[in-house]
Design a protein around this motif. Structure first.
Motif, short mmCIF file in Angstrom:
data_model
loop_
_atom_site.label_atom_id
_atom_site.label_comp_id
_atom_site.label_asym_id
_atom_site.label_seq_id
_atom_site.Cartn_x
_atom_site.Cartn_y
_atom_site.Cartn_z
N ARG A 91 0.84 -1.21 0.00
CA ARG A 91 0.00 0.00 0.00
C ARG A 91 0.87 1.26 0.00
N ARG A 92 1.96 1.23 0.76
CA ARG A 92 2.81 2.41 0.86
C ARG A 92 3.65 2.63 -0.40
N ASP A 93 4.29 1.57 -0.90
CA ASP A 93 5.26 1.74 -1.98
C ASP A 93 4.84 1.15 -3.32
N GLY A 94 3.90 0.20 -3.34
CA GLY A 94 3.48 -0.41 -4.58
C GLY A 94 4.56 -1.30 -5.18
N GLY A 95 4.39 -1.66 -6.42
CA GLY A 95 5.37 -2.49 -7.12
C GLY A 95 4.93 -3.94 -7.20
N TRP A 96 5.43 -4.59 -8.24
CA TRP A 96 5.03 -5.98 -8.47
C TRP A 96 5.66 -6.95 -7.49
N ILE A 97 6.86 -6.66 -7.03
CA ILE A 97 7.48 -7.55 -6.05
C ILE A 97 6.71 -7.48 -4.74
N TRP A 128 -6.48 -2.48 -1.32
CA TRP A 128 -7.48 -2.05 -2.29
C TRP A 128 -7.20 -0.69 -2.94
N PRO A 129 -6.85 0.35 -2.21
CA PRO A 129 -6.64 1.64 -2.87
C PRO A 129 -5.55 1.61 -3.95
N ARG A 130 -4.50 0.84 -3.73
CA ARG A 130 -3.43 0.75 -4.73
C ARG A 130 -3.72 -0.31 -5.78
N PHE A 131 -4.42 -1.38 -5.39
CA PHE A 131 -4.66 -2.48 -6.32
C PHE A 131 -5.84 -2.22 -7.25
N ARG A 132 -6.80 -1.43 -6.82
CA ARG A 132 -8.01 -1.19 -7.64
C ARG A 132 -7.67 -0.72 -9.05
N LEU A 135 -6.75 -3.42 -11.65
CA LEU A 135 -7.77 -4.27 -12.25
C LEU A 135 -8.26 -3.75 -13.60
N ASP A 136 -7.83 -2.54 -13.96
CA ASP A 136 -8.15 -2.01 -15.28
C ASP A 136 -7.20 -2.57 -16.34
N HIS A 137 -6.21 -3.33 -15.91
CA HIS A 137 -5.20 -3.88 -16.82
C HIS A 137 -5.12 -5.40 -16.63
N PRO A 138 -4.69 -6.11 -17.65
CA PRO A 138 -4.58 -7.57 -17.52
C PRO A 138 -3.66 -8.01 -16.40
N ARG A 139 -2.60 -7.26 -16.09
CA ARG A 139 -1.67 -7.68 -15.04
C ARG A 139 -2.36 -7.78 -13.68
N GLY A 140 -3.36 -6.93 -13.43
CA GLY A 140 -4.11 -7.03 -12.18
C GLY A 140 -4.90 -8.32 -12.10
#
Length: 189
Positions: A91-97, A128-132, A135-140
């Motif tokens: 949530r704080r930093d994001g990123g795929w890892i 949720w706030p960072r992941f939402r 979901l607009d992209h296939p990677r989500g």
């Protein structure tokens, strides 16, 4: 479940000894203190609050009591704290890892005890706030599929054993057990 898996890994490293499960729980308690310290530090960026949160966990009587046994609860609480820590970091930093760490740690954490599934709303709320927008992209959606894949065997197992009594005198998965469970385990969790 995950606790026998953890024990099997330690057994492979140190051999099967009577004290192994007790050592695992003592280590789980120490690591839970560290995880809670890091969680509060990531969430609030306050070192003093993090120190006192770790101290609170270290001095919680139920934590001390259960950590001196061979029970699953100490490792379950560690896994849950790590999952929430990963979610807070994502949530704080994001990123795929960070997202992969959330998915893997949460999938593993829910396998310690049946009620460990209750961590899913907490993790979901945090990410949720960072992941939402993902979901607009296939990677989500690939991330969602990966989580479903990681948890599918556990969920299938829960479905398969739903009619086994394991000491219950009524419906196996029911909210009517919450009060009795909280009376016994509430102070620990």
């Amino acid at each position: 479940y995950a606790y026998p898996h953890v024990l099997s890994l330690v057994y492979r490293i140190s051999g099967a000894h009577v004290w192994t499960a007790f050592a695992v729980n003592a280590a789980a308690m120490a690591l839970t203190i560290c995880a809670v310290y890091l969680l509060v530090s990531v969430l609030f960026r306050d070192r003093d609050a993090a120190v006192f949160a770790g101290l609170l966990v270290a001095l919680t009587p139920e934590q001390l009591l259960w950590s001196a046994t061979a029970a699953v609860e100490p490792s379950a609480s560690l896994a849950l704290a790590v999952a929430v820590l990963c979610a807070a970091y994502y949530r704080r930093d994001g990123g795929w890892i960070a997202l992969a760490a959330v998915l893997a740690s949460t999938a593993y954490a829910i396998q310690f005890r049946p009620e460990s599934l209750l961590i899913l709303p907490v993790v979901g709320f945090l990410i949720w706030p960072r992941f939402r927008p993902e979901l607009d992209h296939p990677r989500g959606w690939w991330a969602v599929c990966g989580f479903v894949w990681l948890t599918s065997i556990h969920l299938a197992h829960l479905f398969a054993v739903r009619n086994i009594e394991w000491g219950a005198v009524g419906p196996r998965f029911s909210v009517r057990y919450i009060e009795a469970n909280l009376r016994v385990n509430g102070w620990f969790y």
